[in-house]
Design a protein around this motif. Sequence first.
Motif, PDB file in Angstrom:
ATOM      1  N   ASP A   1      52.553  -9.192  76.353  1.00 49.51           N
ATOM      2  CA  ASP A   1      51.297  -8.827  75.704  1.00 49.51           C
ATOM      3  C   ASP A   1      51.244  -7.321  75.506  1.00 49.51           C
ATOM      4  O   ASP A   1      51.533  -6.553  76.424  1.00 49.51           O
ATOM      5  CB  ASP A   1      50.136  -9.294  76.582  1.00 49.51           C
ATOM      6  CG  ASP A   1      48.812  -8.840  75.990  1.00 49.51           C
ATOM      7  OD1 ASP A   1      48.720  -8.832  74.752  1.00 49.51           O
ATOM      8  OD2 ASP A   1      47.914  -8.493  76.757  1.00 49.51           O
TER       9      ASP A   1
ATOM     10  N   GLU B   1      56.475   0.297  56.637  1.00 47.59           N
ATOM     11  CA  GLU B   1      57.294  -0.718  55.990  1.00 47.59           C
ATOM     12  C   GLU B   1      58.523  -0.121  55.336  1.00 47.59           C
ATOM     13  O   GLU B   1      59.602  -0.701  55.363  1.00 47.59           O
ATOM     14  CB  GLU B   1      56.459  -1.492  54.969  1.00 47.59           C
ATOM     15  CG  GLU B   1      55.488  -2.416  55.651  1.00 47.59           C
ATOM     16  CD  GLU B   1      54.629  -3.177  54.668  1.00 47.59           C
ATOM     17  OE1 GLU B   1      55.119  -3.476  53.570  1.00 47.59           O
ATOM     18  OE2 GLU B   1      53.470  -3.445  55.000  1.00 47.59           O
TER      19      GLU B   1
ATOM     20  N   PRO C   1      47.637  -7.061  47.337  1.00 50.80           N
ATOM     21  CA  PRO C   1      46.362  -6.540  47.836  1.00 50.80           C
ATOM     22  C   PRO C   1      46.189  -5.042  47.552  1.00 50.80           C
ATOM     23  O   PRO C   1      45.097  -4.599  47.203  1.00 50.80           O
ATOM     24  CB  PRO C   1      46.443  -6.800  49.340  1.00 50.80           C
ATOM     25  CG  PRO C   1      47.365  -7.943  49.479  1.00 50.80           C
ATOM     26  CD  PRO C   1      48.349  -7.821  48.370  1.00 50.80           C
TER      27      PRO C   1
ATOM     28  N   GLN D   1      53.852  -8.902  60.638  1.00 54.22           N
ATOM     29  CA  GLN D   1      54.675  -9.102  59.438  1.00 54.22           C
ATOM     30  C   GLN D   1      56.058  -8.548  59.656  1.00 54.22           C
ATOM     31  O   GLN D   1      57.055  -9.156  59.295  1.00 54.22           O
ATOM     32  CB  GLN D   1      54.069  -8.334  58.272  1.00 54.22           C
ATOM     33  CG  GLN D   1      52.935  -9.022  57.616  1.00 54.22           C
ATOM     34  CD  GLN D   1      52.479  -8.228  56.412  1.00 54.22           C
ATOM     35  OE1 GLN D   1      53.226  -7.416  55.869  1.00 54.22           O
ATOM     36  NE2 GLN D   1      51.275  -8.457  55.992  1.00 54.22           N
TER      37      GLN D   1
ATOM     38  N   ARG E   1      48.755  -5.193  75.043  1.00 53.66           N
ATOM     39  CA  ARG E   1      47.772  -4.427  75.785  1.00 53.66           C
ATOM     40  C   ARG E   1      48.262  -4.146  77.204  1.00 53.66           C
ATOM     41  O   ARG E   1      48.236  -3.022  77.692  1.00 53.66           O
ATOM     42  CB  ARG E   1      46.459  -5.202  75.836  1.00 53.66           C
ATOM     43  CG  ARG E   1      45.261  -4.376  75.494  1.00 53.66           C
ATOM     44  CD  ARG E   1      44.060  -5.286  75.422  1.00 53.66           C
ATOM     45  NE  ARG E   1      44.107  -6.089  74.198  1.00 53.66           N
ATOM     46  CZ  ARG E   1      43.452  -5.746  73.097  1.00 53.66           C
ATOM     47  NH1 ARG E   1      42.746  -4.664  73.068  1.00 53.66           N
ATOM     48  NH2 ARG E   1      43.525  -6.493  72.021  1.00 53.66           N
TER      49      ARG E   1
ATOM     50  N   HIS F   1      48.372  -4.270  64.059  1.00 52.43           N
ATOM     51  CA  HIS F   1      48.982  -5.479  64.598  1.00 52.43           C
ATOM     52  C   HIS F   1      49.354  -6.459  63.514  1.00 52.43           C
ATOM     53  O   HIS F   1      50.371  -7.132  63.601  1.00 52.43           O
ATOM     54  CB  HIS F   1      48.046  -6.131  65.610  1.00 52.43           C
ATOM     55  CG  HIS F   1      48.041  -5.390  66.904  1.00 52.43           C
ATOM     56  ND1 HIS F   1      47.470  -5.870  68.041  1.00 52.43           N
ATOM     57  CD2 HIS F   1      48.568  -4.185  67.227  1.00 52.43           C
ATOM     58  CE1 HIS F   1      47.621  -4.994  69.012  1.00 52.43           C
ATOM     59  NE2 HIS F   1      48.274  -3.964  68.541  1.00 52.43           N
TER      60      HIS F   1
ATOM     61  N   LEU G   1      43.394  -0.800  64.967  1.00 54.00           N
ATOM     62  CA  LEU G   1      44.483  -1.425  65.703  1.00 54.00           C
ATOM     63  C   LEU G   1      44.792  -2.817  65.166  1.00 54.00           C
ATOM     64  O   LEU G   1      45.948  -3.236  65.092  1.00 54.00           O
ATOM     65  CB  LEU G   1      44.101  -1.508  67.179  1.00 54.00           C
ATOM     66  CG  LEU G   1      45.272  -1.611  68.125  1.00 54.00           C
ATOM     67  CD1 LEU G   1      46.166  -0.399  67.974  1.00 54.00           C
ATOM     68  CD2 LEU G   1      44.775  -1.737  69.551  1.00 54.00           C
ATOM     69  N   ALA G   2      43.745  -3.525  64.753  1.00 55.90           N
ATOM     70  CA  ALA G   2      43.963  -4.882  64.251  1.00 55.90           C
ATOM     71  C   ALA G   2      44.869  -4.846  63.037  1.00 55.90           C
ATOM     72  O   ALA G   2      45.784  -5.659  62.912  1.00 55.90           O
ATOM     73  CB  ALA G   2      42.629  -5.513  63.885  1.00 55.90           C
TER      74      ALA G   2
ATOM     75  N   ARG H   1      58.332 -10.692  61.584  1.00 60.62           N
ATOM     76  CA  ARG H   1      58.900 -11.784  60.795  1.00 60.62           C
ATOM     77  C   ARG H   1      60.007 -11.266  59.899  1.00 60.62           C
ATOM     78  O   ARG H   1      61.053 -11.878  59.756  1.00 60.62           O
ATOM     79  CB  ARG H   1      57.821 -12.453  59.953  1.00 60.62           C
ATOM     80  CG  ARG H   1      57.578 -13.861  60.353  1.00 60.62           C
ATOM     81  CD  ARG H   1      57.111 -14.703  59.197  1.00 60.62           C
ATOM     82  NE  ARG H   1      58.209 -15.084  58.332  1.00 60.62           N
ATOM     83  CZ  ARG H   1      59.087 -16.028  58.634  1.00 60.62           C
ATOM     84  NH1 ARG H   1      59.004 -16.691  59.751  1.00 60.62           N
ATOM     85  NH2 ARG H   1      60.061 -16.326  57.794  1.00 60.62           N
ATOM     86  N   ARG H   2      59.743 -10.110  59.286  1.00 58.71           N
ATOM     87  CA  ARG H   2      60.770  -9.569  58.409  1.00 58.71           C
ATOM     88  C   ARG H   2      62.009  -9.223  59.180  1.00 58.71           C
ATOM     89  O   ARG H   2      63.123  -9.475  58.741  1.00 58.71           O
ATOM     90  CB  ARG H   2      60.247  -8.332  57.701  1.00 58.71           C
ATOM     91  CG  ARG H   2      59.484  -8.723  56.480  1.00 58.71           C
ATOM     92  CD  ARG H   2      59.045  -7.528  55.719  1.00 58.71           C
ATOM     93  NE  ARG H   2      57.742  -7.833  55.161  1.00 58.71           N
ATOM     94  CZ  ARG H   2      57.011  -6.972  54.505  1.00 58.71           C
ATOM     95  NH1 ARG H   2      57.461  -5.755  54.330  1.00 58.71           N
ATOM     96  NH2 ARG H   2      55.861  -7.327  54.022  1.00 58.71           N
TER      97      ARG H   2
END
Lengths: 468, 302
Positions: A347, A456, A75, A243, A349, A238, A234-235, A246-247
Motif C-alpha cells: 500500500d 508519461e 480528454p 495507467q 500510504r 494515482h 494525489l488522486a 498497466r503500460r
Amino acid sequence: MADRREQNRLYAKIPDAPAGGFDGQLLAFAEELREEGMALGTSELLDAFAALEQVPWTEQDEFKGALSATLAKSPDDRRTFDLVFDRFFFRAAEAEAARREITEAPSRSDVFDVDLEALRREIAAALRDGDEATLRDLARLAIAAFGKGEGSGVLGVDVQRIRRALGLRAEPQPDLPEDDPRRDGIGREQLRRFEQQLRRELERDLIERTASLPPKRPLTELDRALPTGPIQDLAAVHRVVAQLKRRLATQGHELKGRKRHAHVDMRRTMRASLQTGGVPIELKYRPQRPRRPEIFVLCDVSTSVTSASTFFLSVLHALHDAFRKLRSFVFIERISEVTEVFERERDFRAASEAVSRDAGVADISGYTDYGRVWTELLALIEDELHPRATVIVLGDARTNGRPPRDDVFAAITARAGRTFWLNPEPRLYWNYGDSVIAAYEQHCTAFECWRTDQLEEFVKALTQPIVA
Amino acid sequence: MPETITEPSSVDDVVAGLRSVGYLPGSSTALVSYLAIKLGKPVLVEGPAGVGKTELAKALARYLGRTLVRLQCYEGLDEAKALYEWNYKKQLLRIQTEAGETGWREVQDDIFGEEFLLPRPLMTAISSPDPVVLLIDEIDKTDQEFEAMLLELLSEFQISIPELGRIEARTQPVVLLTSNNTRELTEALKRRCLYLWLDYPETEHELEIVRLHSPDLDETLARKLVEIIHQVRELDLKKPPSIAESIDWARALLLLGADEIDGETFKQTMSVIVKHRTDLDTVAARVGVKLEPASGDGQPAA
C-alpha cells in the motif's frame, strides 16, 4: 496580467470576416485549434462538416457536441477544445456584431432599483444549482449593479471586485443567516465559472464600447491543465500511476510479435503435428520474452522538493510493482536504501509512512549533498552496474552550494546503460540559484516532470526496448 | 427481424429510444450515437470503468433491433481470434477424402472456400445479412498491431483475405470501441472514429438511473445514496464506485429494508461500493463518520 498587456497595446481593428461564410469560420476555428497544439487532419474536418449536416445548428449543445465528437479525441484535447470553442465563437460573434454595428439598447439605468442583497442571494443560488443561462443573466445584472461607471479598465480586477461585492467566497461564512446559500461556501469550480461569465460579459461590453477586438489571449498551461493541478491532486497522480503500471506491464510485448525473428519451437511443433497425422501444418514459435531492465532509483526527499516527493514516491511505488529487479534509495544528505520497504508494503500510504519513519535517512542538516550522495551510491552499487542497468534520479539538482561532484556522477552514468533525471521544476528554473542540473545533464537524459503528461513522456522513454 | 429495425430521424429519437430500452443517455451520448448511425462512423468511447460504455452498445443493439456482436479484447489477441481462421481440421479431412481422385488444383481451390472459413466476431459482423451492432470492448488492452489491423475494417468496412479476396460488408454495422484509457490509442485509429467521453454522471442524472433500476427505493433515500456516492468518488481511491455499484448498493439497501442511510447501515453495506481494503478504511474515515446519527452537531449528512 494578460489584461494589463491588452490595455497597453492598441486594440486591433475589427478584422474582416473569414472568406467562405460559415465554412470559412469553421476552418478558422480549426486553424485556431491547431495553433493551440491539437493535431487535426483534413479527414477530421470533413467529418465535422458531415456531422454538422445531421444536427440543427441553432442548438449550441448539439453544434458543439458534433464538433467535439469529430475534432477533439482525448480528454486533454477536449479541454483545449472547450476553451478554444468559447474563445473563438465568442469573439467571432462579437466581431460580427461590431461589424454590423449591432449594439445593445442602453436600458441599464433601471437595474439600480434591484435589491442588491436579493441579487447576491440569487447568484449564489444559481451557482449552487448550476444553471448556466440564469447565471449569464445574473452576471450581466451584477455588472450593471456593481461594475458600471467605476470600471478600472482591467478586466481581471473588475471581475474580482464584483465577486467580492457579491460576497461570494469559497470558504464557509457561518455568520450569514441560516437559509443563505453562501453560508456553506461555494465550490471553487463554480466560482471559476461565474468569474468566467463575468469576464466574458465585461469583455463584450468593452468590444462594444471601443468597437475593436482585443487580441486573443493564448491558452496558458494553467488553463489547459484540468481544474485541479494534477500533481497536487494525489488522486490524479494515482490514476496516472495506475495507467503507468498497466503500460509498463504491457510494454515490451510488441517485441513478442510472433512473426519477427521468431524461432521455431521444434518440440511444440512436433507435438502439435500429432493432431494432423504427423504433418507439421502448424508451426509453433518460441515466444520472445521482453527484456526487463535492471533499475536503480534515487529519490530526493529533502525539503526543497517536499511538494513533489509524494509524487516521486508514488512513481517509485509504481515502478516497484512493474519491475522485479529494482533497487531504490532515498537521499537528503546521505542515501539509504528503501528497496525492502517498498517490497514489503503493497500500500502506497503505508510505504511512504514507513519511508519517512524508519528509512533512517541520515539527515543532519536537512540539506541535500549531491556530491556525497554520488560517492556513496557509487560505492554501494559499483559492482552491480552494467550496460543493461538503468539509473533514474528524481531530484531538483539543488546542491545548496555544495560541490556537485559531477565527475562521480559521470562515473556512475558511464557504468550504467542509461541514466534518466526527473526534475520536478519547470525547465525555466533550471540552473537558476543553486540548481546545477546543467552539470549533470551532459551525462544523462533530463526530463522536467511536474505534470502528469510529462511523466508519461518519461515512461515512454523508459520503456523503449533496449537494443543491446 | 427486419420489421423491428428502427432508424432514428433526430437526436431526440435516440434519446427516447435508448430510454425505452432502459438506458438513460447523457446529451452528448445520444448525439454521438445519432451521428454514428447517420454517418456510419465507428465511435470510440472512453471513460473510467463502470460508466456504462459496454452497456451503451447493448442498449443501442436493443433499441435498433440489431444483433450485438461482441469482441472482447485482451493482450495477445490476434487475427485468428478476431477476424477469421481457416478450419485446418476440416481442410485436412477434405484433402484426405479426396486424395488420389482429384488433382492438386481442384483441391487447392476447394479448401480455401468460404466453407472452410471459421468466422470470428469481426467477420461475423461484416458478413451478417442484417445490420448489427459491433462492440469492440477494451481496445486499449490489445497491442498496436491489432489496432492497425482494424483500420481497414473501420474505414472501409471490409476484410481482405489473401486466399479469397475482399469481403465487403453487406450492411452498415454500428461500431463501438471502448477504452479505459490505459494506453494512448494510435492517431490513425482515432482519426477514423467519432469520440465520446463518458464520465460519471451528474447527481440528477445518476439519481434517475438508480431510480430506473430500483424503482421501489424511496426517493429521498435514493437521493442521499447518490450524494454519498458522489462524495466517495471525490476521495482518492484505488477504485471509485461506478454506476453499477450505485445500483447494486440501492438494491442491497432495498433487500435490507433500510429506510435511512445512517452510520451503521453505511458501515454494513459499504463493501458493496468499495472493493479494496485500504479504500474501505479511507471511506469509513472520511465519509462514514459524517453519517453518524448524531443530530446535534449541526452537520446534516449529505
